[in-house]
Write a protein that holds these residues in place. Structure first.
Motif, PDB file in Angstrom:
ATOM      1  N   ASN A 118     -23.458 -15.119  13.678  1.00 43.00           N
ATOM      2  CA  ASN A 118     -23.908 -16.197  12.795  1.00 43.00           C
ATOM      3  C   ASN A 118     -22.748 -16.975  12.190  1.00 43.00           C
ATOM      4  O   ASN A 118     -22.849 -18.189  11.976  1.00 43.00           O
ATOM      5  CB  ASN A 118     -24.771 -15.618  11.674  1.00 43.00           C
ATOM      6  N   LEU A 150     -22.341 -19.987  18.644  1.00 40.62           N
ATOM      7  CA  LEU A 150     -23.768 -19.707  18.758  1.00 40.62           C
ATOM      8  C   LEU A 150     -24.361 -20.320  20.016  1.00 40.62           C
ATOM      9  O   LEU A 150     -25.238 -19.742  20.653  1.00 40.62           O
ATOM     10  CB  LEU A 150     -24.505 -20.251  17.524  1.00 40.62           C
ATOM     11  N   THR A 208     -25.431 -11.396   7.138  1.00 34.98           N
ATOM     12  CA  THR A 208     -26.007 -12.724   7.263  1.00 34.98           C
ATOM     13  C   THR A 208     -27.345 -12.636   7.977  1.00 34.98           C
ATOM     14  O   THR A 208     -27.557 -11.778   8.835  1.00 34.98           O
ATOM     15  CB  THR A 208     -25.104 -13.678   8.066  1.00 34.98           C
TER      16      THR A 208
END
Length: 886
Positions: A285, A292, A685
């Motif tokens: 993340n 990503l 996260t």
């Protein structure tokens, strides 16, 4: 058509060469056999079919003229590494079979042996010098799991051990973080108890005999390898399964490399809690080392921070990124060094200039230890060692700069002096390398030009003899042409028959009587003479002796390098650490990063904090100016609830806070005007989620699993980033879950939390929970639409502006218009429903489970201290009946 598996070796012609090949192949099952024939590595039978398909090279055949073709393909010896890397990348094992003696006349079959077996976990990543290539081993015992990791290409070796209910989860997280290319495990045990067939992160699984993982065998293997009587000095006392995994790695590496792996000279035991823990979800993340989305490697934190000059520094930077320190003394020592180098421009520039161009000492040493180093490799190692004295001198200069008029806090540069003290220039070794190898050093050994003249009188004499003899052969050819009158006469050389005089058939009548027939060809005859035989012995003997002598001298030099493995690895680590610290200093100086301070009370205060990646690459790929923002968290206000419109920048705000904490604990300055930070044990996260349909997990299921991991694993010393909890289900379900999660974090966990949401109802919690603070990301409404201000200010957002963002995204105008109509209808219905409520605001629970006013009035009128236990039970039963009847 040739189909793999249909080719039977026993049906092949049983020539001596094929019998040799089959014997070696049978001793190395499961590996593609690269069989050295002259200047090529050849593959036969099924290996040839596989290699031709995977490498896209021509598949041919041997012995076609005899009616028994053998599938065959080959790659040039000098270019073999590129082909090997492609096969290893695809998960194949390759056995390298080399010629162990020099071919020559009369040697119909030279001796060949497998010199090493290359596997995905033991190969050197040719295309990624800044990446580690880990080989892992997993050993299971009653209630314990041992894990060891070895990068054979650098000598890095570490081990750990897990126990308890979460051991499987911790193992999976470690494997996901280190990303080994190959995992060794006992064939009698699955890799994971609940997932026996799923290799983590695409690793190749290699099952081995269970006895290799027995603690007693592993202990003896490690003690023998390190030359010690006990393993306490390596932190393995009372850790039998960590030792078992480490011993399995050493055994497997020696078996595959046919070497004693001298460069693997230390083993470090570690606990996960020794460093700031980042699970795979958080690393992904935050885009620390991988983006990503595919194809965006430049958007990672690693890419933006990496201004190192060496491959060793690149690898260390990645390790510090994924395992930031938790020891405050270690962190402050790094920050002191970075500050000294930031403030000392000349010292920093000199250090970076010295580092620039330094070769990869760790990998050069590994090649020498594994006997795969070329003359050019050792020359590069010697040239890099020659820079060590200059590196030490510059480190000492940086560690003792002129005293400033007003000393700054934390101005000590003791770490730089300590690094300088670890450097060993190995003057005798580098001088020996320079004196031994020719300049420039050749890529390969064997052409008689790798060793300098003057090193060996015997070698010099043989070279003179070889050169002069070749000249004599040329003179002999000229004399024989003149003597016989055969103008086309040639002196030829053949590996099997040696030197001969070749005469075409029309000229055979001119052949003298002293010529002795040696070989008959289709259009010519080959002869020899006593004189030619004499020179042949001199030339061929000299060439063979030159090759053997050069190989012996080079092997002695390579062994001397391997003996200095400990000092060379120490130099490599010192250079890597210098490289990363100088990189941090360069970033601090050129990007206006500030030195972080650490709060004993656990406060987090960022003033004008910035996202280090976004500010360098542009906000969402645009040229929009980055807007800095403040963050404030402490014991009294430990949860920041962020409401913002879509695309307002709340995810950037979340991430930049985490990256500031992470960079500080790496030992780097941070992207802010000032920073007062807590020492964090974990960063969690949950920012966005994807589904995993292959394992039957929807987007919402993945979201809840990640949230559960956070709630179970976080402590008061953790930092948590949550974005849009509950958005994957219905509005009321999601709101209820988000509410409950936030309450739990506030009341039970106590971790510092940034909680971004579109559920504006959650802002009510700031009135009921003292540790919750509302902030909003500002927007400006204009006649033309909304403008994102990116500014974070106290308060709560009143709208999400989703329709406006959809308009900016290009939805058709009629869709936008209809959405506005539907939105107004829903807002009107909500206002009508709200006017029907009692004017007195309901208590917190009424948001989800409304109670009748009568029940509330009875509860308010109660005096619990005057109730007897029986009266309380009766009242509770009566209230329950009333609720069930409603």
């Amino acid at each position: 058509m040739l189909i793999p598996g249909d080719i039977v070796m026993s049906a092949a012609p049983q020539t001596p060469l094929m019998r040799q090949y089959q014997s070696i192949k049978q001793a190395n099952p499961g590996a593609l056999l690269f069989f050295r024939l002259g200047d090529f590595y050849e593959l036969f039978f099924d290996d040839a079919v596989t290699a031709a398909r995977e490498l896209q090279i021509t598949l041919t055949a041997r012995n076609k003229e005899k009616g028994q073709p053998i599938p065959m393909c080959g790659v040039p010896y000098h270019a073999a590494e590129n082909y090997l890397a492609r096969l290893i990348q695809k998960g194949y094992r390759v056995a390298i079979c080399d010629q162990m003696e020099v071919p020559g006349p009369g040697k119909a079959l030279v001796r060949r042996e497998v010199t090493r077996v290359i596997t995905p976990g033991t190969a050197e990543p040719a295309q990624a010098p800044g990446e580690n290539n880990y080989l892992a081993a997993l050993a299971r015992g009653p209630g314990h799991i041992g894990l060891a990791l070895l990068d054979l290409s650098t000598g890095e070796f570490r081990a750990t051990e897990f126990s308890g209910a979460d051991a499987e989860l911790r193992l999976a997280e470690e494997l996901e973080q280190w990303r080994p290319r190959e995992i060794l495990h006992a064939s009698s045990m699955p890799l994971f108890e609940d997932q026996p067939q799923r290799p983590p992160a695409g690793a190749v699984l290699t099952p081995l005999d269970a006895w290799i993982f027995e603690p007693d065998f592993a202990r003896r293997e490690l003690e023998s390898h390190f030359g010690v009587l006990a393993l306490e000095g390596y932190g393995l006392a009372g850790k039998p399964w960590a030792a078992a995994a480490a011993g399995a790695l050493v055994h497997y590496s020696k078996e595959t490399q046919r070497s004693q792996i001298e460069h693997v000279d230390r083993l470090g035991y570690y606990e996960r809690g020794d460093a700031l823990i980042l699970d795979a979800v958080t690393a992904r993340n935050l885009e620390l080392v991988e983006p990503l989305l595919p194809g965006g490697d430049d958007v990672t934190l690693r890419a933006v921070l990496d201004q190192t000059h060496t491959a060793m520094g690149q690898r260390l930077l990645r390790q510090w990124l994924l395992r930031p320190a938790r020891d405050l003394a270690v962190i402050e020592a790094r920050l002191d060094a970075v500050q000294a180098l930031r403030d000392g421009w000349a010292a920093r520039a000199g250090l970076r200039a010295t580092l620039d161009g330094m070769q990869d000492l760790e990998r050069l040493l590994a090649r020498a230890s594994l006997r795969s180093a070329s003359p050019r490799d050792l020359a590069a190692l010697g040239q890099t060692l020659a820079r060590i004295p200059e590196l030490r001198r510059r480190l000492l200069e940086a560690a003792a700069p002129p005293a400033p008029a007003v000393p700054e806090p934390h101005a000590s540069a003791g770490l730089l002096a300590g690094i300088a003290g670890r450097l060993d220039d190995l003057a005798p070794l580098r001088e020996r390398i320079a004196a031994t190898l020719a300049e420039p050093a050749p890529v390969t050994l064997g052409d008689g030009r790798a060793i300098r003249a003057g090193i060996s009188p015997e070698l010099d004499e043989l070279r003179t003899l070889s050169h002069d003899a070749k000249s004599v052969i040329a003179q002999l050819e000229s004399r024989e042409r003149a003597r016989t009158g055969i103008a086309s006469l040639k002196v030829r050389f053949n590996n099997v028959f040696g030197y001969s005089i070749e005469v075409t058939k029309p000229n055979l009548a001119l052949v003298p009587d002293d010529y002795q027939r040696k070989q008959t060809l289709v259009g010519a005859e080959r002869f020899t003479t006593p004189e030619l035989k004499q020179y042949e012995e001199k030339i061929l003997g000299a060439e063979e002796k030159i090759s053997a002598l050069e190989q012996r001298i080079f092997a002695e030099l390579r062994a001397a390098v391997a003996l200095a493995a400990a000092s060379i690895r120490q130099n490599a680590q010192a250079a890597a650490e210098t490289d990363v610290l100088a990189c941090f200093a360069e970033l601090a100086a050129t990007r206006q990063y500030c030195r972080p301070r650490f709060s004993p009370e656990g406060r987090l205060e960022l003033r004008n904090g910035r996202h280090p990646v976004v500010e360098q690459l542009g906000f969402h790929g645009s040229s929009e100016r980055f807007v800095a923002n403040d963050v404030s968290l402490d014991a009294a206000h430990r949860v920041v609830l962020i409401t913002a419109p879509n695309m307002g920048g709340k995810s950037t705000y979340l991430r930049q806070t985490a990256l500031a904490v992470l960079m500080a604990q790496m030992g780097s300055f941070v992207a802010a005007e000032s920073a007062l930070l807590p020492l964090v044990d974990r960063i969690f996260t949950r920012i966005g989620a994807g589904d995993n349909l292959a394992r039957g997990r929807s987007t919402f299921m993945v979201e809840m699993a990640e949230t559960a991991a956070i709630l179970h694993g976080a402590t008061r010393d953790s930092l948590i980033l949550l974005d849009e909890i509950g958005r994957g289900t219905s509005t009321y379900d999601g709101l209820a879950l988000a509410w409950a999660v936030l309450e739990h974090l506030h009341d039970t966990t106590g971790a510092k939390t940034l909680f971004a949401t579109h559920y504006h109802e959650l802002t009510e919690l700031a009135r009921h929970l003292p540790g919750v603070v509302n902030v909003q990301v500002m927007v400006k409404e204009t006649p033309a639409g909304i403008v994102f201000l990116r500014q974070v200010r106290p308060g709560e957002a009143s709208r999400s502006y989703g329709i406006e963002v959809a308009r900016l995204a290009g939805l058709p105008a009629e869709v936008i218009a209809r959405a506005r109509v539907v939105l107004r209808q829903h807002e009107s219905a909500e206002r009508r429903a709200s006017r029907q409520l009692e004017p007195e605001p309901p208590p917190q629970m009424a948001l989800f489970t409304p109670l009748s006013q009568g029940i509330l009035d009875r509860l308010r009128a109660l005096d619990p201290e005057r109730l007897t236990p029986l009266e309380a039970l009766n009242l509770l039963a009566a209230l329950k009946r009333e609720l069930e009847e409603e």
